[in-house]
Scaffold this motif. Structure first.
Motif, PDB file in Angstrom:
ATOM      1  N   LEU A  17       2.142  29.005  15.023  1.00 19.58           N
ATOM      2  CA  LEU A  17       1.642  30.040  14.114  1.00 19.58           C
ATOM      3  C   LEU A  17       2.294  29.932  12.733  1.00 19.58           C
ATOM      4  CD1 LEU A  17       1.447  33.155  16.483  1.00 19.58           C
ATOM      5  CD2 LEU A  17      -0.375  31.589  15.800  1.00 19.58           C
ATOM      6  N   GLU A  18       3.592  29.662  12.703  1.00 18.74           N
ATOM      7  CA  GLU A  18       4.284  29.513  11.418  1.00 18.74           C
ATOM      8  C   GLU A  18       3.725  28.326  10.632  1.00 18.74           C
ATOM      9  OE1 GLU A  18       6.805  31.821  14.137  1.00 18.74           O
ATOM     10  OE2 GLU A  18       5.782  29.888  14.309  1.00 18.74           O
ATOM     11  N   LYS A  19       3.425  27.237  11.326  1.00 21.87           N
ATOM     12  CA  LYS A  19       2.867  26.062  10.656  1.00 21.87           C
ATOM     13  C   LYS A  19       1.436  26.321  10.186  1.00 21.87           C
ATOM     14  CE  LYS A  19       5.813  22.707  13.004  1.00 21.87           C
ATOM     15  NZ  LYS A  19       5.938  21.585  13.953  1.00 21.87           N
ATOM     16  N   ALA A  20       0.686  27.083  10.967  1.00 18.01           N
ATOM     17  CA  ALA A  20      -0.685  27.414  10.558  1.00 18.01           C
ATOM     18  C   ALA A  20      -0.667  28.268   9.290  1.00 18.01           C
ATOM     19  CB  ALA A  20      -1.399  28.147  11.688  1.00 18.01           C
ATOM     20  N   GLN A  73      23.451  39.420  11.924  1.00 26.50           N
ATOM     21  CA  GLN A  73      22.548  38.421  11.378  1.00 26.50           C
ATOM     22  C   GLN A  73      21.171  38.537  12.021  1.00 26.50           C
ATOM     23  OE1 GLN A  73      24.500  34.633  11.948  1.00 26.50           O
ATOM     24  NE2 GLN A  73      25.482  34.735   9.937  1.00 26.50           N
ATOM     25  N   ILE A  74      20.151  38.463  11.199  1.00 23.36           N
ATOM     26  CA  ILE A  74      18.768  38.447  11.678  1.00 23.36           C
ATOM     27  C   ILE A  74      18.194  37.058  11.401  1.00 23.36           C
ATOM     28  CG2 ILE A  74      16.472  39.445  11.443  1.00 23.36           C
ATOM     29  CD1 ILE A  74      17.744  42.035  10.558  1.00 23.36           C
ATOM     30  N   VAL A  75      17.818  36.352  12.457  1.00 18.11           N
ATOM     31  CA  VAL A  75      17.288  34.995  12.341  1.00 18.11           C
ATOM     32  C   VAL A  75      15.774  35.032  12.517  1.00 18.11           C
ATOM     33  CG1 VAL A  75      17.354  32.639  13.228  1.00 18.11           C
ATOM     34  CG2 VAL A  75      19.439  34.038  13.236  1.00 18.11           C
ATOM     35  N   THR A  76      15.056  34.558  11.523  1.00 18.46           N
ATOM     36  CA  THR A  76      13.599  34.495  11.599  1.00 18.46           C
ATOM     37  C   THR A  76      13.139  33.074  11.304  1.00 18.46           C
ATOM     38  OG1 THR A  76      13.407  35.131   9.268  1.00 18.46           O
ATOM     39  CG2 THR A  76      13.308  36.895  10.902  1.00 18.46           C
ATOM     40  N   GLU A  77      11.985  32.712  11.862  1.00 16.96           N
ATOM     41  CA  GLU A  77      11.412  31.394  11.625  1.00 16.96           C
ATOM     42  C   GLU A  77      10.289  31.502  10.597  1.00 16.96           C
ATOM     43  OE1 GLU A  77      10.231  29.642  15.324  1.00 16.96           O
ATOM     44  OE2 GLU A  77      12.199  28.736  15.619  1.00 16.96           O
ATOM     45  N   GLY A 109       0.830  -1.198   0.000  1.00 16.93           N
ATOM     46  CA  GLY A 109       0.000   0.000   0.000  1.00 16.93           C
ATOM     47  C   GLY A 109       0.863   1.246   0.000  1.00 16.93           C
ATOM     48  N   SER A 110       0.232   2.389  -0.214  1.00 14.48           N
ATOM     49  CA  SER A 110       0.950   3.657  -0.206  1.00 14.48           C
ATOM     50  C   SER A 110       0.003   4.785   0.169  1.00 14.48           C
ATOM     51  CB  SER A 110       1.595   3.932  -1.570  1.00 14.48           C
ATOM     52  OG  SER A 110       0.601   4.074  -2.564  1.00 14.48           O
ATOM     53  N   ALA A 111       0.575   5.873   0.657  1.00 17.83           N
ATOM     54  CA  ALA A 111      -0.209   7.056   1.012  1.00 17.83           C
ATOM     55  C   ALA A 111       0.745   8.233   1.141  1.00 17.83           C
ATOM     56  CB  ALA A 111      -0.983   6.844   2.313  1.00 17.83           C
ATOM     57  N   SER A 112       0.209   9.441   1.056  1.00 20.12           N
ATOM     58  CA  SER A 112       1.036  10.636   1.192  1.00 20.12           C
ATOM     59  C   SER A 112       0.211  11.784   1.740  1.00 20.12           C
ATOM     60  CB  SER A 112       1.648  11.028  -0.162  1.00 20.12           C
ATOM     61  OG  SER A 112       0.635  11.382  -1.082  1.00 20.12           O
ATOM     62  N   MET A 113       0.916  12.773   2.291  1.00 22.01           N
ATOM     63  CA  MET A 113       0.260  13.958   2.836  1.00 22.01           C
ATOM     64  C   MET A 113       1.302  15.058   2.986  1.00 22.01           C
ATOM     65  SD  MET A 113      -2.012  14.392   6.340  1.00 22.01           S
ATOM     66  CE  MET A 113      -3.544  13.823   5.619  1.00 22.01           C
ATOM     67  N   GLN A 114       0.863  16.304   2.888  1.00 20.78           N
ATOM     68  CA  GLN A 114       1.750  17.436   3.115  1.00 20.78           C
ATOM     69  C   GLN A 114       1.748  17.805   4.591  1.00 20.78           C
ATOM     70  OE1 GLN A 114       0.149  20.239   0.106  1.00 20.78           O
ATOM     71  NE2 GLN A 114       2.198  20.176  -0.796  1.00 20.78           N
ATOM     72  N   ALA A 115       2.930  18.060   5.116  1.00 21.74           N
ATOM     73  CA  ALA A 115       3.078  18.372   6.537  1.00 21.74           C
ATOM     74  C   ALA A 115       3.679  19.759   6.707  1.00 21.74           C
ATOM     75  CB  ALA A 115       3.969  17.336   7.211  1.00 21.74           C
ATOM     76  N   PRO A 116       3.164  20.558   7.641  1.00 21.99           N
ATOM     77  CA  PRO A 116       3.766  21.867   7.900  1.00 21.99           C
ATOM     78  C   PRO A 116       5.070  21.718   8.671  1.00 21.99           C
ATOM     79  CG  PRO A 116       1.954  21.483   9.419  1.00 21.99           C
ATOM     80  CD  PRO A 116       1.973  20.320   8.471  1.00 21.99           C
ATOM     81  N   ALA A 117       6.059  22.495   8.292  1.00 25.93           N
ATOM     82  CA  ALA A 117       7.359  22.459   8.963  1.00 25.93           C
ATOM     83  C   ALA A 117       7.839  23.886   9.183  1.00 25.93           C
ATOM     84  CB  ALA A 117       8.377  21.686   8.131  1.00 25.93           C
ATOM     85  N   VAL A 118       8.743  24.048  10.129  1.00 26.82           N
ATOM     86  CA  VAL A 118       9.315  25.356  10.439  1.00 26.82           C
ATOM     87  C   VAL A 118      10.819  25.287  10.234  1.00 26.82           C
ATOM     88  CG1 VAL A 118       9.709  27.086  12.237  1.00 26.82           C
ATOM     89  CG2 VAL A 118       7.504  25.940  12.086  1.00 26.82           C
ATOM     90  N   TYR A 119      11.358  26.274   9.562  1.00 25.42           N
ATOM     91  CA  TYR A 119      12.800  26.351   9.375  1.00 25.42           C
ATOM     92  C   TYR A 119      13.272  27.767   9.658  1.00 25.42           C
ATOM     93  CZ  TYR A 119      11.846  28.577   4.861  1.00 25.42           C
ATOM     94  OH  TYR A 119      11.415  29.428   3.884  1.00 25.42           O
ATOM     95  N   GLN A 120      14.554  27.912   9.926  1.00 28.90           N
ATOM     96  CA  GLN A 120      15.134  29.218  10.239  1.00 28.90           C
ATOM     97  C   GLN A 120      15.751  29.839   9.000  1.00 28.90           C
ATOM     98  OE1 GLN A 120      17.857  28.713  13.535  1.00 28.90           O
ATOM     99  NE2 GLN A 120      16.241  29.087  15.025  1.00 28.90           N
ATOM    100  N   SER A 121      15.471  31.111   8.817  1.00 28.64           N
ATOM    101  CA  SER A 121      16.054  31.880   7.731  1.00 28.64           C
ATOM    102  C   SER A 121      17.015  32.909   8.321  1.00 28.64           C
ATOM    103  CB  SER A 121      14.958  32.585   6.927  1.00 28.64           C
ATOM    104  OG  SER A 121      15.512  33.437   5.953  1.00 28.64           O
ATOM    105  N   VAL A 122      18.254  32.915   7.846  1.00 33.49           N
ATOM    106  CA  VAL A 122      19.282  33.819   8.366  1.00 33.49           C
ATOM    107  C   VAL A 122      19.594  34.876   7.315  1.00 33.49           C
ATOM    108  CG1 VAL A 122      21.617  34.014   9.292  1.00 33.49           C
ATOM    109  CG2 VAL A 122      20.259  31.962   9.759  1.00 33.49           C
TER     110      VAL A 122
END
Length: 312
Positions: free
Chosen positions: A230-233, A114-118, A90-103
């Motif tokens: 909030l970033e994931k939302a 440096q300004i670090v934002t999520e 069987g197989s399945a897939s879905m999109q997941a919210p993720a958070v990463y840092q931008s420098v």
């Protein structure tokens, strides 16, 4: 007479300054020394934590290898007893919210700071189940941390218990692909979603593409707390999702209000924390429906059109 008075005042002033210098200098030196000792202590503690993280990663890899070894031994034993059956597919897939840092580097005169934002983004997670020897494999692009491997093993374990399926005769391959702007993602917050798509693959039941979720999973099927709500939302909303499932432990957000006080002619700005309910705040300010979940059973309820019929 006046000249003598001025000279006397100068002598007293010089004497007082010398006294203050001899008294204050040791105090300043002591403060600098204490600060340096504190910095040294924090650096040593940081090195210990880095070493502990590295050791934990090695342990996770070791445990994964042991699990694969015992699965192989179990399959050989079952085959020798004539109990080995065909594996599941069987197989399945879905999109997941993720958070990463931008420098971002900003030039400020002769200095560079440096300004670090999520930021939030959606990544694609898919699973394929095929005949095999009970192995659980994780493929990530870009290369990500070993925590995904631990989450994958737990997801398979919970899905197996939920569906009553013997995964010892099947191989499970999770593929996690993140957009190019995400340099690296690691963490257990995709565990609940990995469990969901695993159950979907086993049951050959179609998932609702308009939903997504974020939450950890433990061996009992409990959905646990995450970061970057909030970033994931926002990522889910921007990705066209209509429903975001969040752990109930993330039902409270901390917002800050600012109050101005006047003390002795000086204005002081005070920051005060305010606890608010995440669901109405996200729905009103970001524009995506939110529901809280406590367990994988709650996740299944929303993922399959409000039906619990997929659970034996």
């Amino acid at each position: 007479m006046r000249k003598g008075t001025i000279i006397l005042i100068l002598i007293i002033s010089l004497t007082a300054n010398l006294y203050l210098l001899t008294v204050q200098q040791p105090v300043k030196d002591e403060q600098v020394q204490l600060l340096q000792e504190r910095i040294n202590s924090l650096e040593a503690e940081n090195e210990m934590l880095d070493a502990r993280i590295s050791q934990n990663n090695v342990s996770l890899q070791s445990y994964a290898s042991q699990v694969d070894y015992y699965r192989h031994q179990m399959n050989e034993l079952r085959a020798g007893m004539g109990l080995l059956t065909d594996g599941h597919k069987g197989s399945a897939s879905m999109q997941a919210p993720a958070v990463y840092q931008s420098v971002e580097e900003v030039i400020d005169g002769p200095f560079i700071r440096q300004i670090v934002t999520e930021k939030g983004s959606l990544m694609n997670i898919s699973v394929e189940v095929d005949h095999g020897k009970g192995r659980v494999l994780v493929e990530t692009k870009p290369l990500m941390g070993v925590v995904f491997q631990d989450a994958a093993n737990t997801a398979v374990f919970v899905a197996q218990n939920m569906t009553g399926t013997n995964m010892m005769v099947s191989d499970t391959i999770f593929s996690i692909t993140a957009p190019g702007e995400i340099p690296a993602v690691d963490g257990p917050s995709a565990g609940a979603l990995m469990t969901l798509i695993m159950i979907s693959a086993i049951n050959n039941e179609q998932l609702n593409d308009s939903i997504t979720l974020s939450g950890t999973i433990d061996q009992y099927g409990h959905v646990g707390e995450i970061g970057g709500v909030l970033e994931k939302a926002r990522a889910a909303k921007d990705g066209g999702k209509q429903l975001l499932l969040l752990p109930r432990k993330n039902s409270q957000l901390v917002q800050y209000t600012y109050a101005e006080k006047n003390i002795g002619g000086f204005s002081i700005i005070e920051r005060r924390p305010v606890i608010i309910d995440a669901k109405p705040y996200i729905e009103e300010n970001i524009g995506i429906r939110v529901e809280y979940v406590d367990s994988i059973e709650d996740v299944l309820y929303y993922a399959f059109d409000g039906s619990m019929s997929n659970v034996p």
